[in-house]
Design a protein around this motif. Structure first.
Motif, short mmCIF file in Angstrom:
data_model
loop_
_atom_site.label_atom_id
_atom_site.label_comp_id
_atom_site.label_asym_id
_atom_site.label_seq_id
_atom_site.Cartn_x
_atom_site.Cartn_y
_atom_site.Cartn_z
N PRO A 287 -16.31 17.15 29.94
CA PRO A 287 -14.98 17.46 30.47
C PRO A 287 -14.75 16.84 31.84
O PRO A 287 -13.67 16.32 32.11
CB PRO A 287 -14.97 18.99 30.55
CG PRO A 287 -15.97 19.44 29.59
CD PRO A 287 -17.03 18.40 29.57
N ALA A 288 -15.77 16.89 32.70
CA ALA A 288 -15.61 16.31 34.03
C ALA A 288 -15.39 14.81 33.94
O ALA A 288 -14.54 14.25 34.64
CB ALA A 288 -16.83 16.62 34.89
N ALA A 289 -16.14 14.15 33.03
CA ALA A 289 -15.99 12.70 32.90
C ALA A 289 -14.61 12.35 32.34
O ALA A 289 -13.97 11.40 32.82
CB ALA A 289 -17.08 12.15 31.97
N PHE A 290 -14.14 13.13 31.36
CA PHE A 290 -12.78 12.92 30.82
C PHE A 290 -11.76 13.04 31.94
O PHE A 290 -10.89 12.18 32.10
CB PHE A 290 -12.47 13.99 29.76
CG PHE A 290 -12.85 13.60 28.37
CD1 PHE A 290 -13.97 12.83 28.14
CD2 PHE A 290 -12.09 14.01 27.29
CE1 PHE A 290 -14.34 12.48 26.86
CE2 PHE A 290 -12.44 13.66 26.00
CZ PHE A 290 -13.57 12.90 25.79
N LEU A 291 -11.89 14.13 32.70
CA LEU A 291 -10.91 14.40 33.74
C LEU A 291 -10.95 13.32 34.80
O LEU A 291 -9.90 12.88 35.30
CB LEU A 291 -11.22 15.77 34.36
CG LEU A 291 -10.02 16.55 34.86
CD1 LEU A 291 -8.99 16.68 33.77
CD2 LEU A 291 -10.45 17.92 35.34
N ALA A 292 -12.15 12.87 35.13
CA ALA A 292 -12.28 11.85 36.17
C ALA A 292 -11.48 10.61 35.79
O ALA A 292 -10.77 10.04 36.62
CB ALA A 292 -13.75 11.50 36.36
N GLN A 293 -11.57 10.21 34.51
CA GLN A 293 -10.83 9.02 34.08
C GLN A 293 -9.34 9.31 33.97
O GLN A 293 -8.51 8.51 34.40
CB GLN A 293 -11.36 8.53 32.75
CG GLN A 293 -12.73 7.90 32.90
CD GLN A 293 -13.41 7.62 31.58
OE1 GLN A 293 -12.93 8.02 30.53
NE2 GLN A 293 -14.53 6.94 31.63
N SER A 294 -9.00 10.48 33.41
CA SER A 294 -7.59 10.81 33.22
C SER A 294 -6.87 10.93 34.55
O SER A 294 -5.71 10.52 34.68
CB SER A 294 -7.45 12.12 32.46
OG SER A 294 -8.13 12.05 31.26
N ILE A 295 -7.54 11.52 35.56
CA ILE A 295 -6.87 11.70 36.84
C ILE A 295 -6.55 10.35 37.46
O ILE A 295 -5.49 10.17 38.05
CB ILE A 295 -7.74 12.57 37.78
CG1 ILE A 295 -7.81 13.99 37.27
CG2 ILE A 295 -7.16 12.57 39.20
CD1 ILE A 295 -8.67 14.92 38.09
N PHE A 296 -7.45 9.38 37.28
CA PHE A 296 -7.14 8.05 37.85
C PHE A 296 -5.91 7.47 37.17
O PHE A 296 -5.04 6.89 37.82
CB PHE A 296 -8.34 7.11 37.70
CG PHE A 296 -8.35 6.04 38.76
CD1 PHE A 296 -9.14 6.18 39.87
CD2 PHE A 296 -7.53 4.92 38.65
CE1 PHE A 296 -9.13 5.22 40.87
CE2 PHE A 296 -7.51 3.97 39.65
CZ PHE A 296 -8.31 4.11 40.75
N ILE A 297 -5.83 7.64 35.85
CA ILE A 297 -4.66 7.12 35.13
C ILE A 297 -3.40 7.86 35.60
O ILE A 297 -2.37 7.25 35.88
CB ILE A 297 -4.86 7.27 33.61
CG1 ILE A 297 -6.03 6.39 33.17
CG2 ILE A 297 -3.60 6.89 32.85
CD1 ILE A 297 -6.50 6.65 31.77
N ALA A 298 -3.51 9.21 35.71
CA ALA A 298 -2.36 9.99 36.17
C ALA A 298 -1.93 9.54 37.56
O ALA A 298 -0.73 9.43 37.85
CB ALA A 298 -2.72 11.47 36.18
N MET A 299 -2.92 9.25 38.40
CA MET A 299 -2.63 8.82 39.77
C MET A 299 -1.89 7.48 39.75
O MET A 299 -0.91 7.28 40.49
CB MET A 299 -3.96 8.66 40.49
CG MET A 299 -3.90 8.80 41.98
SD MET A 299 -5.57 9.00 42.60
CE MET A 299 -6.22 7.36 42.37
N ALA A 300 -2.34 6.56 38.89
CA ALA A 300 -1.69 5.25 38.81
C ALA A 300 -0.27 5.38 38.26
O ALA A 300 0.66 4.72 38.75
CB ALA A 300 -2.51 4.31 37.95
N VAL A 301 -0.09 6.25 37.24
CA VAL A 301 1.25 6.45 36.70
C VAL A 301 2.17 7.04 37.77
O VAL A 301 3.31 6.60 37.94
CB VAL A 301 1.18 7.36 35.44
CG1 VAL A 301 2.58 7.75 34.99
CG2 VAL A 301 0.46 6.65 34.32
#
Lengths: 255, 63, 257
Positions: free
Chosen positions: A62-76
């Motif tokens: 879950p932490a690894a998923f979130l780590a990647q998703s948050i970067f994408i969310a940040m870029a969006v």
């Protein structure tokens, strides 16, 4: 559609709607994480190969998923801020970055700890861990760049550009690291990729992942609200809000 | 239930230090972020209220 | 130096104003001509300026040689051991040398205000910054690539991989210059951007490093190198398409902010 976007962009409107949404996400996060933890720690069967050390998967993935998703969310968010000049998007991006870095750290730490019983060493240049480490540096770069500017507007725009550049590079980095790893370590097995995990093993994992996502949304809403108050402190509506004591006690909101 | 007793649950089949340290650090970080967000919000609201009071009293003095 | 700089940019702008007069007569063709003229002017100006400051061109090369000298001293002079690690060492050292030169890519133009002129030019900033990056690569990446085989001899790099080393470095440093220019553009307005620049740029360099060093290693093992070089070329093509826009946006932020 346009009216909706601009309404969403208004900090005042966002402040109101996020107050209503926030408790639901906190409740969902608490419920899912507690359920998933109990299930994953106590009820899921031990792995036939790794035994009980396998239970680290329920925080690592879950932490690894979130780590990647948050970067994408940040870029969006950065893109939304750059294209439509919506300030709330940038505030959200600003508060997301530290959480993303924290999640990356959790993924790295749990991966390293997991490595001890699995590989017999604290650190392996495993493909997943290596990409996570690079992701951590990307997060630190965005945070450092935002902090380096004296003008807030420049900081926001620079961080947005860097987040977008980073998000284009993340898949490239991921694939090249995977390729590099398979070239150099052909025989060893990665931590989490395994054939056919039984249902009672992956269901708690799904619950944990959903719980982490709800936690991320709830925390981002909460901290974006704080960021709104910080940046809009001189705006009329904030002063009215404070003067009228409409601002709720934070203890109630946090639950 | 994958364990027969509570002490077995704590021992994690000999993997206790790894499982519990990974879970502990995760829990600690999640709780710390929540605590930090709450402290941040409280402090901001406190500061804003103080400012509003000061502005009010300044207006009162002027009158 | 300043007079030469203004001379160069003046000639550029006088050319573009000439073309601007012709634009009214034949709109479409002359507009393209204006862009090419501006790009050419930027190329010539940057080349002239950089060739006058020879130190700035030579420093990365000296740094490259020095770092390569440090490794046998720190590790061991044993040629067999050095041969194993040589591809990686050469690539990492060249990458760091290229990184070292990035900070000055826009710095002097920012300090004397000619970067602002570039922003005000009617031609797209992305094309003009691409010209600047091209000059940077020509005077840093290419010399590093040409110098690497000599240092390869000193590291007992196995025969048969020298051409691949130079070729992979030439291809790779072009991507490095393009990606690095984004970071340089983002940090040019900051007083102490140097350390931050490396933090921003180094993680983005990793794919190029993987395939660059991988190409040399494949050449040593006698495997095909065309796949590696093709991927390096693909990375270069992608950065050629995307990086100029990011550089232009970053320069706007640094100047206007």
């Amino acid at each position: 559609m346009w009216a909706f976007i601009h309404k969403l962009g208004s900090p005042k409107w966002f402040y109101g709607i996020s107050a209503k949404l926030q408790p639901w996400f906190w409740a969902a996060a608490a419920l899912l994480i507690v359920t998933g933890s109990l299930w994953g720690l106590a009820f899921a069967p031990a792995d036939y190969q790794q035994g009980n050390s396998f239970r680290i998967i329920y925080v690592h993935v879950p932490a690894a998923f979130l780590a990647q998703s948050i970067f994408i969310a940040m870029a969006v968010s950065g893109l939304v801020f750059m294209v439509w000049k919506i300030k709330v998007a940038d505030m959200a991006a600003a508060v997301m970055a530290p959480l993303g870095a924290a999640m990356t750290f959790v993924a790295l730490f749990s991966g390293a700890v997991w490595g001890v019983p699995t590989w017999g060493t604290w650190w392996m240049w495993d493909a997943r861990l290596t990409s996570m480490l690079i992701l951590l540096f990307l997060y630190l770069g965005v945070i450092a760049l935002r902090g380096a500017f004296t003008s807030r507007d420049s900081a926001s725009r620079a961080a947005s550009v860097l987040a977008m550049v980073g998000v284009i590079n993340i898949p490239i980095i991921k694939y090249s690291v995977d390729w590099w790893y398979t070239l150099h370590q052909p025989a060893s097995f990665t931590l989490t990729s395994r054939p056919a995990m039984p249902t009672e093993m992956w269901l708690p994992l799904v619950i944990m992942v959903l719980g982490f996502y709800c936690f991320f949304i709830a925390l981002t809403l909460m901290r974006t609200r704080s960021e709104i108050l910080r940046r809009e402190a001189n705006k009329h509506w904030v002063q009215e809000l404070v003067a009228g004591q409409v601002v709720k006690v934070p203890a109630e909101e946090a639950r | 239930m994958a364990f027969d007793s509570f002490s077995e649950f704590l021992a994690m089949g000999g993997h206790a230090p790894y499982v519990w340290s990974a879970w502990g650090v995760t829990a600690l970080l999640l709780l710390a972020t929540v605590w930090h967000a709450r402290a941040e919000q409280r402090q901001l609201i406190k500061g804003l209220k103080r400012r509003a009071r000061r502005a009010n009293s300044a207006r009162g003095n002027a009158q | 130096m300043h007079s030469s700089l203004h001379g160069a940019s003046n000639s550029g702008s006088s050319q573009s104003s000439e073309t601007a007069q012709q634009v009214s007569a034949v709109p479409l063709r002359e507009h393209n001509g204006g862009l090419m003229t501006a790009v050419k002017a930027t190329l010539v100006r940057d080349l002239t300026l950089l060739l006058r400051r020879r130190g700035e061109v030579l420093n990365p090369l000296v740094f490259f040689a020095l770092v390569i000298t440090l490794f046998p001293i720190a590790i061991s002079p044993d040629p067999e051991l050095l041969a194993v690690i040589a591809p990686g060492l050469l690539w990492v050292a060249a990458l760091l040398a290229a990184l070292l030169s990035l900070d000055s890519l826009f710095r002097s133009d920012y300090d004397d205000g000619s970067l602002e002129q570039l922003l005000l030019a009617p031609q797209p900033l992305a094309a003009l910054s691409l010209a600047k990056v091209a000059v940077h690569w020509l005077l840093t990446g290419l010399p590093l690539a040409l110098m690497a085989p000599i240092l390869g001899i000193m590291l007992a790099l196995p025969a048969g991989s020298y051409a691949v080393l130079a070729l992979s470095l030439a291809l790779g440093t072009a991507s490095l210059s393009l990606i690095g220019a984004i970071g340089a553009a983002l940090t040019v307005g900051l007083a102490r951007g140097g350390v931050l620049l490396s933090l921003l740029v180094l993680p983005l360099y990793i794919p190029v490093l993987i395939f660059g060093a991988g190409a040399v290693q494949a050449a040593i093992f006698g495997e095909g190198v065309s796949a590696h070089l093709a991927i390096l070329g693909a990375l270069l093509a992608a950065s050629l398409m995307l990086a100029p826009w990011a550089i232009a946006a970053s320069l706007r932020i640094s100047i206007n902010g």
